[in-house]
Design an enzyme around this catalytic site. Sequence first.
Site, PDB file in Angstrom:
ATOM      1  N   ARG A 171       0.820  -1.220   0.000  1.00 35.13           N
ATOM      2  CA  ARG A 171       0.000   0.000   0.000  1.00 35.13           C
ATOM      3  C   ARG A 171       0.855   1.272   0.000  1.00 35.13           C
ATOM      4  O   ARG A 171       0.676   2.152  -0.832  1.00 35.13           O
ATOM      5  CB  ARG A 171      -0.924   0.024   1.226  1.00 35.13           C
ATOM      6  CG  ARG A 171      -1.928  -1.113   1.255  1.00 35.13           C
ATOM      7  CD  ARG A 171      -2.877  -0.916   2.420  1.00 35.13           C
ATOM      8  NE  ARG A 171      -3.815  -2.016   2.569  1.00 35.13           N
ATOM      9  CZ  ARG A 171      -4.814  -1.993   3.420  1.00 35.13           C
ATOM     10  NH1 ARG A 171      -5.014  -0.941   4.209  1.00 35.13           N
ATOM     11  NH2 ARG A 171      -5.641  -3.025   3.526  1.00 35.13           N
ATOM     12  N   ASP A 220      -3.780   4.187   4.769  1.00 32.27           N
ATOM     13  CA  ASP A 220      -2.744   3.913   3.760  1.00 32.27           C
ATOM     14  C   ASP A 220      -3.303   3.456   2.413  1.00 32.27           C
ATOM     15  O   ASP A 220      -2.542   3.170   1.493  1.00 32.27           O
ATOM     16  CB  ASP A 220      -1.741   2.882   4.302  1.00 32.27           C
ATOM     17  CG  ASP A 220      -2.428   1.586   4.701  1.00 32.27           C
ATOM     18  OD1 ASP A 220      -3.649   1.447   4.479  1.00 32.27           O
ATOM     19  OD2 ASP A 220      -1.730   0.700   5.241  1.00 32.27           O
ATOM     20  N   ASP A 221      -4.631   3.381   2.299  1.00 35.57           N
ATOM     21  CA  ASP A 221      -5.221   3.029   1.003  1.00 35.57           C
ATOM     22  C   ASP A 221      -5.891   4.259   0.371  1.00 35.57           C
ATOM     23  O   ASP A 221      -6.806   4.141  -0.418  1.00 35.57           O
ATOM     24  CB  ASP A 221      -6.216   1.863   1.135  1.00 35.57           C
ATOM     25  CG  ASP A 221      -7.226   2.076   2.246  1.00 35.57           C
ATOM     26  OD1 ASP A 221      -7.172   3.125   2.937  1.00 35.57           O
ATOM     27  OD2 ASP A 221      -8.091   1.202   2.430  1.00 35.57           O
ATOM     28  N   ASP A 264     -11.630   5.862  14.609  1.00 36.80           N
ATOM     29  CA  ASP A 264     -12.303   6.940  13.865  1.00 36.80           C
ATOM     30  C   ASP A 264     -13.621   7.330  14.541  1.00 36.80           C
ATOM     31  O   ASP A 264     -13.970   8.508  14.630  1.00 36.80           O
ATOM     32  CB  ASP A 264     -12.502   6.591  12.378  1.00 36.80           C
ATOM     33  CG  ASP A 264     -13.181   5.269  12.119  1.00 36.80           C
ATOM     34  OD1 ASP A 264     -13.354   4.480  13.072  1.00 36.80           O
ATOM     35  OD2 ASP A 264     -13.554   5.014  10.956  1.00 36.80           O
TER      36      ASP A 264
HETATM   37  N1  UDP Z   1      -4.293  -1.132   9.879  1.00 35.79           N
HETATM   38  C1  UDP Z   1      -3.238  -1.278  10.755  1.00 35.79           C
HETATM   39  N2  UDP Z   1      -2.982  -2.522  11.263  1.00 35.79           N
HETATM   40  C2  UDP Z   1      -3.709  -3.605  10.891  1.00 35.79           C
HETATM   41  C3  UDP Z   1      -4.770  -3.448   9.993  1.00 35.79           C
HETATM   42  C4  UDP Z   1      -5.051  -2.178   9.506  1.00 35.79           C
HETATM   43  O1  UDP Z   1      -2.551  -0.313  11.085  1.00 35.79           O
HETATM   44  O2  UDP Z   1      -3.435  -4.701  11.360  1.00 35.79           O
HETATM   45  C5  UDP Z   1      -4.541   0.202   9.313  1.00 35.79           C
HETATM   46  C6  UDP Z   1      -4.382   0.181   7.798  1.00 35.79           C
HETATM   47  O3  UDP Z   1      -3.039   0.359   7.472  1.00 35.79           O
HETATM   48  C7  UDP Z   1      -5.289   1.301   7.349  1.00 35.79           C
HETATM   49  C8  UDP Z   1      -6.387   1.282   8.415  1.00 35.79           C
HETATM   50  O4  UDP Z   1      -5.869   0.584   9.542  1.00 35.79           O
HETATM   51  O5  UDP Z   1      -4.629   2.546   7.377  1.00 35.79           O
HETATM   52  C9  UDP Z   1      -7.646   0.581   7.921  1.00 35.79           C
HETATM   53  O6  UDP Z   1      -7.313  -0.703   7.498  1.00 35.79           O
HETATM   54  P1  UDP Z   1      -7.981  -1.401   6.240  1.00 35.79           P
HETATM   55  O7  UDP Z   1      -7.975  -0.448   5.085  1.00 35.79           O
HETATM   56  O8  UDP Z   1      -7.304  -2.732   6.020  1.00 35.79           O
HETATM   57  O9  UDP Z   1      -9.430  -1.670   6.764  1.00 35.79           O
HETATM   58  P2  UDP Z   1     -10.822  -1.191   6.246  1.00 35.79           P
HETATM   59  O10 UDP Z   1     -10.760   0.317   6.120  1.00 35.79           O
HETATM   60  O11 UDP Z   1     -10.996  -1.860   4.922  1.00 35.79           O
HETATM   61  O12 UDP Z   1     -11.741  -1.651   7.322  1.00 35.79           O
END
Ligand code: UDP
Length: 264
Positions: free
Chosen positions: A23, A96-97, A179
């Site tokens: 990412r 990070d996405d 959040d």
């Molecule tokens: N993240 C993290 N550690 C983890 C899983 C996620 O720091 O073990 C961070 C990840 O890098 C991102 C945020 O938490 O910045 C949200 O993660 P992700 O995009 O995988 O989850 P989603 O938004 O799809 O629920």
Amino acid sequence: MEDVTLDDIFISIKTSEKFHQTRIVHIMKTWFNLAKKQTYIFTDGDDVQLNHTANGHLVNTHCGTGRGYSNLGCKMGTEYDTFLSTGKKWWCRFDDDNYVNPTRLLEVIKGFNWTSDIYVGRLSVDYLHTDYQGKTYCYQFAQGGAGCCISRPLALKMKPWCGREALVNTQNQAAMSDDCALGFIITALLKVDIILSDFFHSDYENLTSINPNTFYKQVSLGWSNTNKIDLNNGSQSKVFNEEQDPSRFYSLHCMLYPSTDFCK
Ligand code: UDP
């Protein structure tokens, strides 16, 4: 009022060592270069190479790895503490996405008075309720995956609930993610309304439905393996295939900044 510039914004990115190669790499090749001075990456492991590319802006938080509430809250609390120590006017934080367009971020942020209490982002769900210290509260929050910005005066008021340890404590007491906790502190405890923006986007929405002709207006755009922006707008800029550009960030960057070296 004095003019706000990109230098007045502290940008933090939350990540984990396991995402550095899948990412963060896309961010480093694209938008990081447009906001190098103020962008910091908060992670959970050391990475000498990445720290070098990031001009020393990689912060190993030493928070736990994994997506447990307290690991993520510890990272976000560290982002907050670091922002306060910089003295900057705005804290804008992203996952990070996210592809962030710094030019657009500045334009949008300039529409608000940084000396007031401002919390701007994309609304997640309408209203939520939670019990906290024996009372029921109603709150709203900006979707973490789309990013959000907080003005300094508001950030300072958040201090009792929001440092590295305090945020995890708030999360534990209110049983919520990081959040949500930011939104809870701001909208319920401090009673400051969220300002909604349609310019912040995460992979929680259908990214293919965003018209490519509007990409230049967006502050942030997300991606995941199964949900990516659709670049098909007949643009003359360089488009990479999905294997070369799984996040679509390189192609997007070329659309927005065609004079970038790798776009020629
Ligand atoms: N993240 C993290 N550690 C983890 C899983 C996620 O720091 O073990 C961070 C990840 O890098 C991102 C945020 O938490 O910045 C949200 O993660 P992700 O995009 O995988 O989850 P989603 O938004 O799809 O629920």
